[in-house]
Design an enzyme around this catalytic site. Structure first.
Site: not given
Ligand SMILES: C[S@@+](CC[C@H](N)C(=O)[O-])C[C@H]1O[C@@H](n2cnc3c(N)ncnc32)[C@H](O)[C@@H]1O
Length: 216
Positions: A43, A95, A118, A122, A154, A193, A195-196
Site C-alpha cells: 500500500e 518515497d 494527494d 490546482k 474523491d 476513511t 477523506f471519504e
C-alpha cells in the site's frame, strides 16, 4: 509526533520498519523480514494507517507492506498494529518511486493499493500527482500476472486522470471495463476513511479503479 507515537516508534520501528534511503542496494529481502514467504500486498501512502491496519488484519495470509513518507502516520500505524496484534505488517519510510525503482523486482507483487493519494487540485500542481504514466508503468512492471492495482480517489478530475493513465498502460487491463464509466463498484471491504466521509458530506464523488496485470 505525540508522546504515544514517539513511544510506539521507539518500541517497534527497528523490528517493523525500515528507511528506504538506508536499504542496501538491490532487491529487498521480504521473505526474511516477514519471517515467511507469502504474497506481498503493497500500500502506497498509508497516511495515518486506519485502512492499512484494518486490511492487514483481515488478510493474515498476505505479507502487507506500507510505504509512506510521513513519520507521525507511520508511528500511528505502529500503534494500530500493536492494538490489533498484527504480525503480517511491515513499514517503509520514504518515497515509493525509489522503492519501486531500486528495491522491488519485476513481477514480485501480488497487489498494489493507492487510496486517496494527494489530489493536488490546482491545475498548475497536477504534475505533482503520483498517478502519472511513467509511475504507473513502473508499478505495473512490478506486479505479478493477474495481480491488481487498486486506486481510490474523491477528486473527480484526478479520477479521470487515473482512468486515462491506467487504460493507456499496455501491461494493465480494467477488471471493470464493462461497468458504467469503467469505474469499479466500491468494495465493501475497503474501510471508510475520513477523506471519504468528508467527500460524501461535501457531495463529491468517490471512485475506485481496479486494474490487473496482463502477461506482457
Ligand atoms: C491524502 S493521504 C491518504 C492517506 C491514506 N491512504 C488514506 O486513505 O487515509 C496521501 C498520503 O500519501 C503519502 N505520499 C505521497 N507521495 C508519496 C510517495 N511518493 N511515497 C510514499 N508516500 C507518499 C503522503 O505522505 C500522504 O500521507
Amino acid at each position: 509526533m505525540t508522546v504515544g507515537q514517539t513511544r510506539a516508534w521507539e518500541r517497534r520501528w527497528d523490528e517493523l520498519g525500515k528507511q528506504v534511503p538506508q536499504l542496501p542496494p538491490g532487491p529487498l529481502d521480504l521473505d526474511s523480514w516477514f519471517g515467511r514467504r507469502a504474497p506481498i500486498l503493497l500500500e502506497i501512502g498509508s497516511g495515518m494507517g486506519e485502512t492499512t491496519s484494518q486490511l492487514a488484519k483481515v488478510a493474515p495470509e498476505l505479507n502487507y507492506l506500507a510505504v509512506e513518507v510521513y513519520q507521525p502516520g507511520l508511528a500511528q500505524l505502529l500503534l494500530r498494529a500493536e492494538a490489533l496484534e498484527l504480525t503480517n505488517l511491515r513499514l517503509l519510510r520514504g518515497d515509493a518511486v525509489v522503492l519501486f525503482t531500486e528495491h522491488l523486482p519485476a513481477g514480485s507483487l501480488a497487489g498494489v493499493r493507492i487510496f486517496f493519494p494527494d489530489p493536488w487540485p490546482k491545475k498548475k500542481h497536477h504534475k505533482r500527482r503520483l498517478v502519472q504514466p511513467e509511475f504507473v508503468a513502473l508499478v505495473a512492471s512490478r506486479l505479478a500476472p493477474g495481480a491488481t492495482l487498486h486506486l481510490a480517489t474523491d477528486w473527480a478530475n484526478y479520477a479521470e486522470q487515473m482512468l486515462a493513465v491506467l487504460s493507456a498502460e499496455p501491461l494493465l487491463r480494467n477488471r471493470h471495463a464493462d461497468e458504467p464509466g469503467g469505474w469499479a463498484p466500491r468494495p465493501e471491504w475497503r474501510p471508510v476513511t475520513k477523506f471519504e466521509s468528508r467527500a460524501r458530506a461535501e457531495g463529491r464523488i468517490n471512485r475506485d479503479l481496479i486494474f490487473e496485470r496482463v502477461n506482457g
